[in-house]
Design a protein around this motif. Structure first.
Motif, mmCIF file in Angstrom:
data_model
loop_
_atom_site.group_PDB
_atom_site.id
_atom_site.type_symbol
_atom_site.label_atom_id
_atom_site.label_comp_id
_atom_site.label_asym_id
_atom_site.label_seq_id
_atom_site.Cartn_x
_atom_site.Cartn_y
_atom_site.Cartn_z
ATOM 1 N N ILE A 155 -11.169 0.721 2.676
ATOM 2 C CA ILE A 155 -11.544 0.803 4.082
ATOM 3 C C ILE A 155 -10.484 0.130 4.924
ATOM 4 O O ILE A 155 -9.739 -0.741 4.455
ATOM 5 N N GLY A 156 -10.421 0.544 6.167
ATOM 6 C CA GLY A 156 -9.540 -0.086 7.146
ATOM 7 C C GLY A 156 -10.322 -0.305 8.420
ATOM 8 O O GLY A 156 -11.245 0.439 8.741
ATOM 9 N N CYS A 157 -9.958 -1.355 9.153
ATOM 10 C CA CYS A 157 -10.632 -1.695 10.401
ATOM 11 C C CYS A 157 -9.573 -2.089 11.417
ATOM 12 O O CYS A 157 -8.639 -2.825 11.097
ATOM 13 N N VAL A 158 -9.721 -1.591 12.645
ATOM 14 C CA VAL A 158 -8.803 -1.935 13.731
ATOM 15 C C VAL A 158 -9.617 -2.485 14.893
ATOM 16 O O VAL A 158 -10.631 -1.906 15.280
ATOM 17 N N LYS A 159 -9.150 -3.616 15.425
ATOM 18 C CA LYS A 159 -9.759 -4.193 16.622
ATOM 19 C C LYS A 159 -8.929 -3.752 17.822
ATOM 20 O O LYS A 159 -7.703 -3.807 17.782
ATOM 21 N N LEU A 160 -9.600 -3.316 18.869
ATOM 22 C CA LEU A 160 -8.920 -2.946 20.101
ATOM 23 C C LEU A 160 -9.027 -4.093 21.104
ATOM 24 O O LEU A 160 -9.906 -4.933 21.000
ATOM 25 N N ASP A 161 -8.145 -4.111 22.051
ATOM 26 C CA ASP A 161 -8.154 -5.128 23.110
ATOM 27 C C ASP A 161 -8.048 -6.545 22.545
ATOM 28 O O ASP A 161 -8.791 -7.446 22.932
ATOM 29 N N VAL A 162 -7.126 -6.739 21.616
ATOM 30 C CA VAL A 162 -6.876 -8.055 21.022
ATOM 31 C C VAL A 162 -5.669 -8.669 21.723
ATOM 32 O O VAL A 162 -4.707 -7.983 22.059
ATOM 33 N N LEU A 163 -5.737 -9.965 21.931
ATOM 34 C CA LEU A 163 -4.608 -10.648 22.561
ATOM 35 C C LEU A 163 -3.387 -10.612 21.652
ATOM 36 O O LEU A 163 -3.525 -10.642 20.420
ATOM 37 N N PRO A 164 -2.185 -10.557 22.216
ATOM 38 C CA PRO A 164 -0.967 -10.539 21.400
ATOM 39 C C PRO A 164 -0.898 -11.748 20.472
ATOM 40 O O PRO A 164 -1.269 -12.858 20.849
ATOM 41 N N GLY A 165 -0.453 -11.499 19.257
ATOM 42 C CA GLY A 165 -0.319 -12.569 18.271
ATOM 43 C C GLY A 165 -1.524 -12.723 17.360
ATOM 44 O O GLY A 165 -1.462 -13.449 16.375
ATOM 45 N N ASN A 166 -2.624 -12.056 17.675
ATOM 46 C CA ASN A 166 -3.820 -12.134 16.838
ATOM 47 C C ASN A 166 -3.881 -10.949 15.893
ATOM 48 O O ASN A 166 -3.408 -9.858 16.215
ATOM 49 N N GLU A 167 -4.477 -11.173 14.737
ATOM 50 C CA GLU A 167 -4.615 -10.119 13.739
ATOM 51 C C GLU A 167 -5.592 -9.061 14.236
ATOM 52 O O GLU A 167 -6.663 -9.378 14.738
ATOM 53 N N TYR A 168 -5.211 -7.800 14.114
ATOM 54 C CA TYR A 168 -6.075 -6.735 14.602
ATOM 55 C C TYR A 168 -6.274 -5.599 13.609
ATOM 56 O O TYR A 168 -7.038 -4.678 13.861
ATOM 57 N N ILE A 169 -5.627 -5.659 12.453
ATOM 58 C CA ILE A 169 -5.798 -4.644 11.416
ATOM 59 C C ILE A 169 -6.224 -5.334 10.123
ATOM 60 O O ILE A 169 -5.621 -6.322 9.712
ATOM 61 N N PHE A 170 -7.268 -4.795 9.495
ATOM 62 C CA PHE A 170 -7.759 -5.337 8.231
ATOM 63 C C PHE A 170 -7.951 -4.180 7.261
ATOM 64 O O PHE A 170 -8.314 -3.080 7.661
ATOM 65 N N ARG A 171 -7.729 -4.433 5.979
ATOM 66 C CA ARG A 171 -7.961 -3.398 4.977
ATOM 67 C C ARG A 171 -8.428 -4.038 3.686
ATOM 68 O O ARG A 171 -8.141 -5.194 3.396
ATOM 69 N N GLN A 172 -9.153 -3.248 2.914
ATOM 70 C CA GLN A 172 -9.636 -3.684 1.601
ATOM 71 C C GLN A 172 -9.702 -2.446 0.719
ATOM 72 O O GLN A 172 -10.049 -1.368 1.186
ATOM 73 N N ARG A 173 -9.357 -2.600 -0.548
ATOM 74 C CA ARG A 173 -9.404 -1.467 -1.467
ATOM 75 C C ARG A 173 -9.782 -1.945 -2.858
ATOM 76 O O ARG A 173 -9.640 -3.123 -3.187
ATOM 77 N N ALA A 174 -10.285 -1.014 -3.669
ATOM 78 C CA ALA A 174 -10.687 -1.336 -5.035
ATOM 79 C C ALA A 174 -10.650 -0.066 -5.871
ATOM 80 O O ALA A 174 -10.701 1.043 -5.345
ATOM 81 N N GLN A 175 -10.575 -0.266 -7.183
ATOM 82 C CA GLN A 175 -10.582 0.854 -8.120
ATOM 83 C C GLN A 175 -11.809 0.760 -9.014
ATOM 84 O O GLN A 175 -12.377 -0.307 -9.193
ATOM 85 N N GLY A 176 -12.184 1.891 -9.570
ATOM 86 C CA GLY A 176 -13.297 1.924 -10.515
ATOM 87 C C GLY A 176 -14.474 2.703 -9.971
ATOM 88 O O GLY A 176 -14.529 3.067 -8.795
ATOM 89 N N ALA A 177 -15.434 2.950 -10.840
ATOM 90 C CA ALA A 177 -16.606 3.728 -10.471
ATOM 91 C C ALA A 177 -17.463 3.020 -9.424
ATOM 92 O O ALA A 177 -18.148 3.663 -8.642
ATOM 93 N N ASP A 178 -17.422 1.685 -9.397
ATOM 94 C CA ASP A 178 -18.202 0.926 -8.413
ATOM 95 C C ASP A 178 -17.315 0.374 -7.303
ATOM 96 O O ASP A 178 -17.563 -0.694 -6.764
ATOM 97 N N ALA A 179 -16.281 1.125 -6.937
ATOM 98 C CA ALA A 179 -15.294 0.661 -5.967
ATOM 99 C C ALA A 179 -15.900 0.405 -4.585
ATOM 100 O O ALA A 179 -15.505 -0.545 -3.911
ATOM 101 N N ILE A 180 -16.856 1.214 -4.161
ATOM 102 C CA ILE A 180 -17.462 1.018 -2.843
ATOM 103 C C ILE A 180 -18.137 -0.356 -2.780
ATOM 104 O O ILE A 180 -17.956 -1.103 -1.831
ATOM 105 N N THR A 181 -18.893 -0.682 -3.807
ATOM 106 C CA THR A 181 -19.569 -1.976 -3.869
ATOM 107 C C THR A 181 -18.553 -3.111 -3.883
ATOM 108 O O THR A 181 -18.727 -4.107 -3.173
ATOM 109 N N LYS A 182 -17.494 -2.967 -4.675
ATOM 110 C CA LYS A 182 -16.454 -4.003 -4.740
ATOM 111 C C LYS A 182 -15.805 -4.226 -3.379
ATOM 112 O O LYS A 182 -15.572 -5.362 -2.963
#
Length: 153
Positions: free
Chosen positions: A53-80
């Protein structure tokens, strides 16, 4: 353009209102994240190899983190993936000492305006492929745009 030679499930959610609206109406600021989970579970397949999954925050002040991601492998990857996301949110809440009831969600990871999920489904039994979700952000005025590329090797 190169053809994709595997099956994928892709989900995208764009929240049009501020997070406080979802907190007041649905009782949680995690409305978008929860909906992404439900959509990805509906796309779940027994041949699933990986998820991200990926997540983007809009209207973030400069210098702050605004993109996040997480990934996993396997049959239960969504849960992980979602376990890791909620664990990271809890760790950030403990680190800052701020409650998630605080109406300012700018510092909380994965609480954003745009969510994208990807499920990689195995084309054949025994073949191992890896999913990478790469997120690149480009600022145009005050809006952020998220591009997602899926690369299998």
């Amino acid at each position: 353009m190169e053809l994709i030679k595997h099956e994928c499930g892709v989900a995208m959610i764009r929240l049009l209102k501020p997070l406080n609206y979802y907190k007041e109406k649905y009782g949680t600021p995690f409305y978008g994240l929860n909906k992404l989970y439900l959509i990805m579970e509906k796309e779940h397949n027994r041949g699933q190899e990986a998820a991200g999954i990926g997540c983007v925050k809009l209207d973030v002040l400069p210098g702050n983190e605004y993109i996040f991601r997480q990934r996993a492998q396997g049959a239960d990857a969504i849960t992980k993936v979602f376990d890791a996301v909620y664990k990271e949110i809890a760790q950030e809440s403990q680190r800052t000492g701020r409650s998630l009831e605080d109406p300012d969600y700018k510092d909380v990871p994965y609480l954003g305006n745009v969510y994208m999920g990807h499920l990689r489904i195995a084309p054949r039994v025994g073949q191992v492929l890896i999913i990478h979700i790469r997120l690149c952000g480009a600022i145009i005025g005050v809006r952020a745009i998220c591009f997602c590329a899926v690369i299998s090797t």
